[in-house]
Write a protein that holds these residues in place. Structure first.
Motif, PDB file in Angstrom:
ATOM      1  N   UNK A   1       0.829  -1.209   0.000  1.00  0.00           N
ATOM      2  CA  UNK A   1       0.000   0.000   0.000  1.00  0.00           C
ATOM      3  C   UNK A   1       0.865   1.262   0.000  1.00  0.00           C
ATOM      4  N   UNK A   2       1.912   1.227   0.814  1.00  0.00           N
ATOM      5  CA  UNK A   2       2.814   2.380   0.893  1.00  0.00           C
ATOM      6  C   UNK A   2       3.464   2.637  -0.462  1.00  0.00           C
ATOM      7  N   UNK A   3       3.958   1.582  -1.084  1.00  0.00           N
ATOM      8  CA  UNK A   3       4.648   1.719  -2.366  1.00  0.00           C
ATOM      9  C   UNK A   3       3.719   2.291  -3.435  1.00  0.00           C
ATOM     10  N   UNK A   4       2.556   1.675  -3.553  1.00  0.00           N
ATOM     11  CA  UNK A   4       1.594   2.144  -4.556  1.00  0.00           C
ATOM     12  C   UNK A   4       1.252   3.605  -4.299  1.00  0.00           C
ATOM     13  N   UNK A   5       1.053   3.935  -3.036  1.00  0.00           N
ATOM     14  CA  UNK A   5       0.663   5.302  -2.703  1.00  0.00           C
ATOM     15  C   UNK A   5       1.731   6.325  -3.059  1.00  0.00           C
ATOM     16  N   UNK A   6       2.959   6.038  -2.712  1.00  0.00           N
ATOM     17  CA  UNK A   6       4.014   7.027  -2.969  1.00  0.00           C
ATOM     18  C   UNK A   6       4.279   7.154  -4.465  1.00  0.00           C
TER      19      UNK A   6
ATOM     20  N   UNK B   1       1.092  -0.153  -9.590  1.00  0.00           N
ATOM     21  CA  UNK B   1       1.010  -1.547  -9.183  1.00  0.00           C
ATOM     22  C   UNK B   1       2.106  -2.395  -9.812  1.00  0.00           C
ATOM     23  N   UNK B   2       2.417  -2.107 -11.056  1.00  0.00           N
ATOM     24  CA  UNK B   2       3.459  -2.880 -11.736  1.00  0.00           C
ATOM     25  C   UNK B   2       4.825  -2.682 -11.086  1.00  0.00           C
ATOM     26  N   UNK B   3       5.155  -1.445 -10.816  1.00  0.00           N
ATOM     27  CA  UNK B   3       6.449  -1.169 -10.190  1.00  0.00           C
ATOM     28  C   UNK B   3       6.507  -1.794  -8.798  1.00  0.00           C
ATOM     29  N   UNK B   4       5.423  -1.622  -8.066  1.00  0.00           N
ATOM     30  CA  UNK B   4       5.363  -2.214  -6.728  1.00  0.00           C
ATOM     31  C   UNK B   4       5.531  -3.728  -6.810  1.00  0.00           C
ATOM     32  N   UNK B   5       4.885  -4.312  -7.798  1.00  0.00           N
ATOM     33  CA  UNK B   5       4.968  -5.746  -8.001  1.00  0.00           C
ATOM     34  C   UNK B   5       6.415  -6.186  -8.282  1.00  0.00           C
ATOM     35  N   UNK B   6       7.074  -5.471  -9.167  1.00  0.00           N
ATOM     36  CA  UNK B   6       8.473  -5.783  -9.481  1.00  0.00           C
ATOM     37  C   UNK B   6       9.321  -5.706  -8.218  1.00  0.00           C
ATOM     38  N   UNK B   7       9.090  -4.666  -7.458  1.00  0.00           N
ATOM     39  CA  UNK B   7       9.875  -4.477  -6.237  1.00  0.00           C
ATOM     40  C   UNK B   7       9.626  -5.594  -5.224  1.00  0.00           C
ATOM     41  N   UNK B   8       8.364  -5.857  -4.953  1.00  0.00           N
ATOM     42  CA  UNK B   8       8.038  -6.868  -3.944  1.00  0.00           C
ATOM     43  C   UNK B   8       8.553  -8.248  -4.341  1.00  0.00           C
ATOM     44  N   UNK B   9       8.451  -8.553  -5.618  1.00  0.00           N
ATOM     45  CA  UNK B   9       8.936  -9.851  -6.048  1.00  0.00           C
ATOM     46  C   UNK B   9      10.445  -9.974  -5.832  1.00  0.00           C
ATOM     47  N   UNK B  10      11.129  -8.873  -6.048  1.00  0.00           N
ATOM     48  CA  UNK B  10      12.588  -8.925  -5.944  1.00  0.00           C
ATOM     49  C   UNK B  10      13.086  -8.992  -4.508  1.00  0.00           C
ATOM     50  N   UNK B  11      12.253  -8.579  -3.551  1.00  0.00           N
ATOM     51  CA  UNK B  11      12.746  -8.559  -2.160  1.00  0.00           C
ATOM     52  C   UNK B  11      12.192  -9.690  -1.303  1.00  0.00           C
ATOM     53  N   UNK B  12      11.315 -10.499  -1.858  1.00  0.00           N
ATOM     54  CA  UNK B  12      10.764 -11.596  -1.062  1.00  0.00           C
ATOM     55  C   UNK B  12      11.840 -12.605  -0.677  1.00  0.00           C
ATOM     56  N   UNK B  13      11.630 -13.233   0.473  1.00  0.00           N
ATOM     57  CA  UNK B  13      12.632 -14.163   0.993  1.00  0.00           C
ATOM     58  C   UNK B  13      12.797 -15.378   0.083  1.00  0.00           C
ATOM     59  N   UNK B  14      11.669 -15.962  -0.330  1.00  0.00           N
ATOM     60  CA  UNK B  14      11.762 -17.059  -1.282  1.00  0.00           C
ATOM     61  C   UNK B  14      11.742 -16.480  -2.696  1.00  0.00           C
ATOM     62  N   UNK B  15      12.295 -17.227  -3.619  1.00  0.00           N
ATOM     63  CA  UNK B  15      12.387 -16.688  -4.974  1.00  0.00           C
ATOM     64  C   UNK B  15      11.067 -16.553  -5.690  1.00  0.00           C
ATOM     65  N   UNK B  16      10.061 -17.297  -5.276  1.00  0.00           N
ATOM     66  CA  UNK B  16       8.832 -17.340  -6.060  1.00  0.00           C
ATOM     67  C   UNK B  16       7.729 -16.448  -5.556  1.00  0.00           C
TER      68      UNK B  16
END
Lengths: 199, 199
Positions: free
Chosen positions: A84-89, A179-194
């Motif tokens: 939510x924070x990412x999308x908002x900013x 949403x797309x940028x947030x998605x890219x970011x969240x995917x890249x920082x998750x603990x598991x790769x998937x």
DNA sequence: GGCAACGTACCGTCCGGTCGGTTTGGTGAG
DNA sequence: CTCACCAAACCGACCGGACGGTACGTTGCC
């Protein structure tokens, strides 16, 4: 509402000129002409040219900070709060695209005390964002094999860069891009790769 | 090598001053004083203050472009080529950190023809990068559910942002950071959500 | 002596900011 | 309603100074 009209017109004109020409190459005379007022009127409402620049930042910073506070106060699962924070900013940065352009380009032109105030405010936002990442790492949802500072920079770089490529007239939709940028970011920082990429 | 020494000293001094104070607020007098030469000497080697700024960009742009050409000429699996390209541009951007600062901050101050030349060169690099992404998408290794322009911006934002947070004196190592950022980027653009994160 | 490499004094311009003065809009006494 | 009055709003000519750039003189090497 006659009295604020002058200050408003000046701020608006200054923002546009600063964004297109840069702060240093824009003269006060240009601003007041574009705003349809006189120099005397402008200096009645603003202390200096510097003050004009600060006013532009002030408006954007306080709005983004108050929105961040509100989102974080609502609480919830760390990844959802972060999303939510990412999308908002990103969205508000798109709303304030000219301000962003001026911000990153001309912040260093502020006189020392004002620049420090801006830096302080930015750091506040930054630190609050960092605690979210930290929480996520503690809970095991975000990766810890990359320094936190790199993860954070990796996100703010996108916010920063918006004013360099995004155009409201372009094909990309504001909400989708956020949403797309947030998605890219969240995917890249998750603990598991998937992980799925829900909006 | 005495003749180039003056031009060198001036370029060096200009770069440092532009990076710390900004282009517009740095006077030619300041530059020549910092370089230990006179204004006459400077104007013997450079046409204008503008010329100084362009020279700084020129050096960085031509180097990064030639490195990109070389990497792409070597060929290989698209993801590995892209990885090499990403790591390389991040590392060279760190090597040219002050240039980057000046670049993104003061490019708009260039006179029209020179600015267009810079924009053209940047677009060349950009387009070449885009073909790599496109190839990867065609081969099914990179995701297609996010516009290519967003994917590309997502990477260049990191390059751009380096001058805002990275410090050679800081705890982060250049090579490591380059690999970490590349890793974050590649993971976020892969077609499937998963994948290992080899360096 | 001739040419490139400088040094220096100076010019025209423009800019941020000021300041004395004028207009305007509101108020209250008559 | 009118008019005196005042503070705030506003005007715009002006100032001091800095800046980019130049003109021209000087040096030193071939």
């Amino acid at each position: 509402m006659r009295t604020t009209s002058v200050a408003d017109q000046v701020t608006r004109a200054a923002l546009e000129l600063f964004a297109t020409q840069g702060y240093a190459t824009t003269s006060v005379q240009q601003i007041v002409e574009a705003a349809g007022v006189t120099k005397g009127a402008m200096y009645h409402y603003f202390q200096s040219k510097d003050d004009l620049l600060f006013a532009i930042y002030e408006r954007m910073l306080s709005l983004q900070k108050s929105r961040l506070d509100e989102i974080m106060a609502r609480g919830g699962a760390v990844e959802e709060v972060l999303r939510t924070v990412c999308v908002d900013v990103i969205e508000t940065s798109i709303d304030f695209l000219p301000e962003g352009t001026v911000f990153f380009r001309s912040m260093h032109m502020l006189t020392a005390p004002r620049r420090q105030e801006v830096v302080r405010r930015r750091r506040e936002y930054h630190d609050q964002f960092a605690t979210l990442i930290e929480r996520g790492q503690a809970e095991g949802v975000f990766r810890t094999d990359v320094p936190r500072s790199v993860l954070i920079a990796h996100f703010f770089s996108d916010v920063h860069y918006l004013s360099h490529w995004y155009s409201p007239e372009g094909p990309e939709d504001k909400t989708e891009v956020a949403q797309q940028i947030t998605d890219l970011f969240l995917r890249s920082i998750r603990a598991n790769g998937g992980g799925a990429t829900d909006g």
